[in-house]
Structures are given as structure tokens and as C-alpha cells.
Design an enzyme around this catalytic site. Sequence first.
Site, short mmCIF file in Angstrom:
data_model
loop_
_atom_site.label_atom_id
_atom_site.label_comp_id
_atom_site.label_asym_id
_atom_site.label_seq_id
_atom_site.Cartn_x
_atom_site.Cartn_y
_atom_site.Cartn_z
N CYS A 125 14.22 3.62 1.90
CA CYS A 125 14.08 2.19 2.24
C CYS A 125 15.23 1.34 1.69
O CYS A 125 15.52 0.28 2.22
CB CYS A 125 12.75 1.65 1.73
N HIS A 185 13.25 -5.85 2.70
CA HIS A 185 12.95 -4.63 3.45
C HIS A 185 11.53 -4.76 3.99
O HIS A 185 10.62 -5.16 3.27
CB HIS A 185 13.06 -3.41 2.52
N ASN A 196 7.41 -0.31 9.56
CA ASN A 196 8.43 -0.04 8.54
C ASN A 196 9.42 0.97 9.13
O ASN A 196 9.05 2.12 9.36
CB ASN A 196 7.74 0.49 7.29
N1 COA Z 1 -7.11 3.17 8.78
C1 COA Z 1 -8.33 3.01 8.23
N2 COA Z 1 -8.59 3.36 6.96
C2 COA Z 1 -7.59 3.88 6.23
C3 COA Z 1 -6.31 4.07 6.74
C4 COA Z 1 -6.08 3.68 8.09
N3 COA Z 1 -4.88 3.83 8.68
N4 COA Z 1 -5.53 4.61 5.79
C5 COA Z 1 -6.29 4.75 4.69
N5 COA Z 1 -7.54 4.31 4.95
C6 COA Z 1 -8.71 4.27 4.05
C7 COA Z 1 -8.56 5.22 2.89
O1 COA Z 1 -8.96 6.51 3.24
C8 COA Z 1 -9.49 4.58 1.87
O2 COA Z 1 -10.81 4.92 2.19
P1 COA Z 1 -11.86 5.25 1.01
O3 COA Z 1 -11.95 4.01 0.18
O4 COA Z 1 -13.09 5.58 1.76
O5 COA Z 1 -11.27 6.40 0.27
C9 COA Z 1 -9.34 3.09 2.14
O6 COA Z 1 -8.82 2.98 3.46
C10 COA Z 1 -8.43 2.39 1.16
O7 COA Z 1 -7.23 3.16 1.02
P2 COA Z 1 -6.08 2.71 0.09
O8 COA Z 1 -4.96 3.71 0.20
O9 COA Z 1 -6.58 2.39 -1.29
O10 COA Z 1 -5.66 1.34 0.80
P3 COA Z 1 -4.73 0.22 0.28
O11 COA Z 1 -5.50 -1.03 0.26
O12 COA Z 1 -3.96 0.59 -0.94
O13 COA Z 1 -3.68 0.12 1.46
C11 COA Z 1 -1.41 0.75 1.93
C12 COA Z 1 -2.85 1.23 1.74
C13 COA Z 1 -0.56 1.94 2.19
C14 COA Z 1 -1.37 -0.19 3.13
C15 COA Z 1 -0.98 0.00 0.66
O14 COA Z 1 -1.21 0.77 -0.48
C16 COA Z 1 0.46 -0.37 0.70
O15 COA Z 1 0.87 -1.17 1.50
N6 COA Z 1 1.28 0.20 -0.20
C17 COA Z 1 2.70 -0.01 -0.23
C18 COA Z 1 3.31 1.03 0.61
C19 COA Z 1 4.65 0.71 1.12
O16 COA Z 1 5.04 -0.41 1.27
N7 COA Z 1 5.36 1.75 1.44
C20 COA Z 1 6.61 1.68 2.05
C21 COA Z 1 7.64 2.21 1.19
S1 COA Z 1 8.68 0.99 0.59
#
Ligand code: COA
Length: 340
Positions: free
Chosen positions: A117, A267, A297
Site C-alpha cells: 500500500c 491511501h 483498495n
Molecule cells: N461480510 C460479512 N461479515 C464479515 C465479512 C464480510 N465481508 N468479513 C468478516 N465478517 C464477519 C467476521 O467473520 C466477524 O464475525 P464474528 O463476529 O461472527 O466472528 C465479524 O464480521 C467482525 O469481523 P472483524 O474482522 O472483527 O470486523 P472489523 O469490524 O474489524 O472489520 C475490516 C474488518 C477488515 C473492515 C477492518 O478491520 C479494517 O478495515 N481493517 C483495516 C484493514 C485495512 O485497511 N487494510 C488495508 C491495508 S492498508
Amino acid sequence: MIKSTIKGIGHYVPENVVTNDDLSKLMTTNDEWITERTGIKERHHRKNRNDSEETTAFLAFKASEKALKMANLTAKDIDYIIFATLSPDYYFPGSGVLLQEMLGCDTIGALDVRNQCSGFVYAMSVANAFIKSKMYKNILVVGAEVHSFGLDFSDAGRGVSVIFGDGAGAVILSASDKEEDGDILSVNMHSEGKYADELCTKFPGSKFGWSDRMRLEPESVTDAEIYPVMNGNFVFKHAVTRFPETMNEALESAGKTIDDLDMFIPHQANLRIAQFVQKKFNLPDEKVFNNIQKFGNTTAASIPIALSEAIEQGRIKKNDLVLLSAFGSGFTWGSVLFQY
Ligand code: COA
């Protein structure tokens, strides 16, 4: 004093649009979850996941053609290529040489940057140093990704695969001594490799083979090795700490303050990260550019695509002070502050 000025910019994405509803037909997800957590409504994926023509270098080629046109230059005027991607056409060689060939450049140097990224920010920093040292005059800097061929579209991969999209952005960074031209005012780059496993794709990596097997033995490779894995919460927490640090560093080293800024382009990792940073710096909406809603992204391509759109839409004007900042896998992060 030689300036590093942006002479041309362009972006290109595959035609095929994939909405959140489209993804919900492949895995258990829904528009509400994706929109709420990431801000993403749609992204572009090449039509066929196994397409051997619409490759990373090809997307870069299309973006580069636009950048060259805007700069009023031809491929023969380019002295050097810097290509940032985590999804190259080949495991090796890098995509830079493929772009050199597609464009019909002379036998110039082509450097591949692997900083995910932060790839475009790293690439621009290197290009700036080459120009300031008078080594090259016109450098083509690209960020391009084809993520769609390498994501896990089953429920197991839904936390990652809904986020990423395909696309490319290209900039011509040129040497200039003209008063009216812009310049890169400061850059910074950082890394913290102890967190490599928090956001990575392991295969085909030299750390992930056994002595009695070749690199390519499909039956011995697990899904967790071939697909990207991400500790989403952990990445989020680090991103919202490192973004402000690198932004302040870029402004301070150029003797500027946040009030001097005309446009901030983060980003496009996640709209919630961008909004957190915007709030922390108290930046008004007109000084922040986001387009993750349309593209997802696109990793190394996200900043040049956003910059290209912001210029195209007149959101950035000549002489504006613009800050580009990124954080991602590695971890790596950094910024480029420039006058357009
Ligand atoms: N659709 C529906 N549910 C989903 C899902 C999707 N696409 N992906 C994950 N879930 C579920 C998980 O299984 C979890 O279920 P559970 O509570 O029953 O176990 C629940 O949603 C919460 O998952 P979690 O990973 O804790 O969600 P979150 O609120 O942290 O959001 C991201 C996930 C990835 C959106 C978030 O962590 C994020 O934005 N992180 C930064 C990542 C980033 O920017 N990466 C790029 C690199 S720079």
C-alpha cells in the site's frame, strides 16, 4: 535548484464493475456490512480471473499512455520506470520490464518496488531523489494491481476479498527549473518488519517450502498460504497511529502546517481510516479526497488513481499544496508532500 514536477498523470481500471451485491452471490456478505466497515460500494475486477491479457503491466500501460499524453511526451522521452505492485504479472521478472516493452521505451532502467500500500509513496520518493541528483529527467512512476485473480471469494476469505480492487495509476515526474512549476517538498518512508505476518501473502515465498518439495506442488499448498491474510483490527489500529506521524513529519520537514495544505490524499485503505485521520487534523471535506467507494483498495494504485481523479475533477489546481500518505503491509508507511 532542480525541481521534481508532475508533468502528466493518468489512471485506468478494467471495465467490469463488481458491486457489493455481486459479491454477496459468491460469499456470505452484504452491502450493509461492507459499506459500514469500509465505505466501499463497488470495485473493478477484470472480467475473467484467469485473463492473461488484462494483466498488471497492461493496466499500467493504459494509465501510462494517458500520463504521457498529458505531459506531451512520448515513450522515447522516458529515462526510467519505477513500478510499484504486489501483484506482478510474473513471480519474476518484475512488471517494470514488461511496461518498458509495451510502451516501446528505449532500453532504460526499470525498477520494481514491493512496498504494497505504500508502494507509490516509496516509488515517488525514489523518483524524486533521481531527479534531484540530476540522474534522470523524465521518470514514469506507476502503481498497478490485479488483485481479483488472487483473492479467496469463499466465506473463509470474505474479510479480505471484499476490500480489494484492480486498477492502475501513472505519473510522469520531470526535472524542471521553471519558476512556475511545482516541486516535491518533502518525503519520508518507514517500515516495521516485525509485523510482516499481520498482512501478507505467503506463497510462493522461500520461507514457506519444505526441503523435499518444489515450490509448485499444488497439493501441499494450503489456502492460508496462497491467499492474502490480514489481521484487520490490528492493521486498523497501527494505521491510525502511523498516518498522523508521517503526515506531521512531511509537513514539518517542509516548514509547513496542516493549515497550509490544499489537499490530503490518503491511501484508499478504508474510508473509516481516512475519516479518523481527517477528524484528527480537523480537515474540512474539500481538503480530503476519497474514491474508495468506487474502486475499493487498489493498494499501490490507490494514491495515483485518486490523485489523477482529483486533478481531472479540478479538485487540485496549479500550485496547490498536496499531501499523499500511505500505510500498509510490511508494515510500511510514508508521505510525499508536493506543490502541484
Ligand atoms: N461480510 C460479512 N461479515 C464479515 C465479512 C464480510 N465481508 N468479513 C468478516 N465478517 C464477519 C467476521 O467473520 C466477524 O464475525 P464474528 O463476529 O461472527 O466472528 C465479524 O464480521 C467482525 O469481523 P472483524 O474482522 O472483527 O470486523 P472489523 O469490524 O474489524 O472489520 C475490516 C474488518 C477488515 C473492515 C477492518 O478491520 C479494517 O478495515 N481493517 C483495516 C484493514 C485495512 O485497511 N487494510 C488495508 C491495508 S492498508
